[in-house]
Motif scaffolding. Structure first.
Motif, short mmCIF file in Angstrom:
data_model
loop_
_atom_site.label_atom_id
_atom_site.label_comp_id
_atom_site.label_asym_id
_atom_site.label_seq_id
_atom_site.Cartn_x
_atom_site.Cartn_y
_atom_site.Cartn_z
N LYS A 181 0.79 -1.27 0.13
CA LYS A 181 0.03 0.00 0.08
C LYS A 181 0.69 1.13 -0.08
O LYS A 181 0.47 2.44 -0.56
CB LYS A 181 -0.97 0.05 1.13
N TYR A 182 2.09 1.12 0.60
CA TYR A 182 2.72 2.51 0.72
C TYR A 182 4.12 2.32 -0.15
O TYR A 182 4.85 3.47 -0.10
CB TYR A 182 3.34 2.62 2.31
N LYS A 183 4.15 1.59 -1.07
CA LYS A 183 5.19 1.58 -2.01
C LYS A 183 5.17 2.67 -3.03
O LYS A 183 4.00 2.69 -3.57
CB LYS A 183 5.49 -0.11 -2.66
N GLY A 184 6.15 3.38 -3.11
CA GLY A 184 6.23 4.25 -4.17
C GLY A 184 5.44 5.52 -3.99
O GLY A 184 5.33 6.45 -4.68
N LYS A 185 5.05 5.66 -2.74
CA LYS A 185 4.32 6.77 -2.22
C LYS A 185 5.01 7.67 -1.03
O LYS A 185 5.96 7.09 -0.43
CB LYS A 185 2.57 6.38 -1.55
N VAL A 186 4.85 9.06 -1.12
CA VAL A 186 5.02 9.72 0.15
C VAL A 186 4.45 9.16 1.18
O VAL A 186 3.18 9.31 1.39
CB VAL A 186 5.01 11.40 -0.26
N VAL A 187 5.08 8.89 2.46
CA VAL A 187 4.38 8.49 3.67
C VAL A 187 4.81 9.43 4.90
O VAL A 187 5.99 9.69 5.00
CB VAL A 187 4.93 7.05 4.07
N VAL A 188 3.68 10.04 5.70
CA VAL A 188 3.86 10.52 6.99
C VAL A 188 3.53 9.72 8.01
O VAL A 188 2.62 8.65 8.03
CB VAL A 188 3.29 11.72 6.85
N VAL A 189 4.90 9.39 8.91
CA VAL A 189 4.50 8.70 10.03
C VAL A 189 4.41 9.41 11.11
O VAL A 189 5.24 10.26 11.53
CB VAL A 189 5.96 7.52 10.15
N GLN A 190 3.14 9.30 11.94
CA GLN A 190 3.07 10.09 13.03
C GLN A 190 3.08 9.27 14.27
O GLN A 190 2.26 8.56 14.60
CB GLN A 190 1.50 10.86 12.84
N LEU A 191 3.71 9.78 15.28
CA LEU A 191 4.00 9.28 16.68
C LEU A 191 2.93 10.16 17.42
O LEU A 191 3.14 11.14 17.76
CB LEU A 191 5.35 9.30 17.01
#
Length: 433
Positions: free
Chosen positions: A293-303
């Motif tokens: 689902k996340y491959k090739g996308k910009v991802v924001v990880v929120q803690l």
């Protein structure tokens, strides 16, 4: 928000019998009892002034009571902020007001016409956490002030240093707006802000407070020495938080005061470019950064944590942003770090409630407990976790490009706008690559 305040040791003390009874059960118990017990709520429509009594101090706050579809609602008022509370049940002479997404409640009963008594109860503190509460109906100032007393101006920007009871210090920036109606503003720190503060100036004294359901804060400040100047230039004061939190603070007027760059406080460990994690999703299955689902996308990880008001401010920004931008090839993953006293089912329930109330459309997972060092161990590629919330920006190649510590919420005004503009700038750059 500095994590020290989330982990002050609560002390059990003698409080109202009502409060003690309230803390012996989860709020759901009161809701069940209410279903079989007919009783009239002591909440009547109008404006109320509540007072939390703690550490020999009084933390005042204002709230409005109204009726929605025949049921009472309570709206907490902190400066411009309005927090609507609509989970209210009455059983016998006790009314329980659940405090939004937080695992806490106000438990009150009538104490005469237009008066309430009871307690602010936190169910997830690990130890008994009860703060006595009184409230009175009617328009009243947040803080009483002396009449016919010259009032100094505290308006402007301040360079601040806080010191806890162990001697540790940390920097902050105070921003205050003063009008004849009172003083509003907040303190910004490297790990977040102290949200919407409001209060009064009285002579050479400054008094500010806030109550958002998770935290009750009181700031008192004063200009030492003469009260002759029209504008205060130096301040010293105290900061009280809940049952036991206490710090002192000093400040000097400084229009150019600023904090260290929030994107330069931590980073990846030497030789590390990518995160590697897999955590249980709150709706089942697992959430892994390596999922297709996340491959090739910009991802924001929120803690984040459901107990953290700054995290709720950040989520209130990210949730609508994601809804408007997800078609651009971007994903957000929220990693929840809950109280150490929570079992997995309880932690997931809290995160699910947050997801529903804040209309969160992105994935949420349970990553660990609300401790910075423990959180760092769950993400061993990161140098260290300094605060909840923290945002990690990942590019289309899966590499970490930036880590932003803390969040300046809407109570910080221009700082909130500047921070969100920087977020959009970063995302535009990563999406354009």
């Amino acid at each position: 928000m500095p994590v020290a305040f989330f982990w002050r040791k609560a002390i059990a003390g003698a409080t109202l019998a009502l409060a003690a009874a309230a803390c012996q059960s989860n709020p759901e118990t009161a809701e069940t009892n209410a279903a079989t017990t007919a009783a009239a709520s002591p909440l009547t429509a109008g404006t109320w002034r509540g007072v939390l009594a703690t550490q020999d101090q009084q933390i005042p706050f204002l709230f409005d009571v109204a009726t929605d579809d025949g049921q009472p609602t309570v709206t907490l008022r902190n400066g411009e902020e309005r927090l609507k509370l609509d989970e209210i049940t009455t059983a016998g002479d006790s009314t329980t007001i659940k405090l939004g997404v937080f695992d806490a409640a106000l438990v009150v009963r009538a104490a005469g016409e237009g008066k309430l008594t009871g307690a602010w109860v936190k169910y997830d503190a690990g130890k008994p956490y009860r703060v006595p509460l009184t409230a009175e109906k009617g328009a009243q100032p947040l803080f009483p002030v002396m009449a016919d007393q010259k009032v100094l101006s505290f308006d402007g920007t301040w360079k601040v240093s806080f010191k806890d009871d162990t001697g540790n210090t940390y920097p902050a920036v105070g921003v205050f707006t003063q009008t004849p109606a009172g003083v509003t503003g907040t303190f910004l720190t490297t790990t977040g802000d102290y949200r919407y503060l409001s209060g009064q100036a009285d002579g050479n004294q400054l008094m500010l407070s806030t109550f958002d359901g998770s935290h009750g804060f009181l700031f008192t400040g004063r200009q030492p020495g003469s009260t002759t100047p029209d504008n205060a230039t130096r301040l010293e004061g105290d900061f009280y938080s809940g049952l036991t939190g206490h710090e002192t603070w000093t400040a000097v007027k400084d229009a150019n005061a600023k904090l260290p760059d929030a994107s330069a406080l931590t980073g990846m460990k030497s030789g590390q470019k990518k995160l590697d994690f897999s955590f249980p999703g709150i709706e089942g299955g697992t959430v892994s950064i390596t999922d297709p689902k996340y491959k090739g996308k910009v991802v924001v990880v929120q803690l984040l944590g459901s107990w953290c008001p700054n995290c709720m401010d950040e989520t209130n920004f990210l949730a609508p942003w994601y809804a408007q931008n997800k078609q651009r090839g971007v994903e957000i993953i929220g990693l929840g770090y809950e109280r150490a006293s929570d079992d997995e089912a309880t932690a997931k329930r809290k995160l699910t409630k947050m997801k529903q109330r804040l209309n969160v459309g992105y994935d949420l997972a349970l990553a660990g407990t609300a401790d910075k060092d423990a959180a760092g161990q769950t993400l061993p590629q990161v140098q260290k976790v300094l605060a909840f919330p923290t945002i990690i920006f990942i590019d289309k190649k899966g590499e970490v490009r930036k880590i932003h510590t803390g969040f300046s919420g809407p109570g910080t005004g221009q700082y909130y706008a500047q921070q969100n503009a920087e977020f959009n700038k970063t995302m535009d750059q990563l999406l354009a690559e």
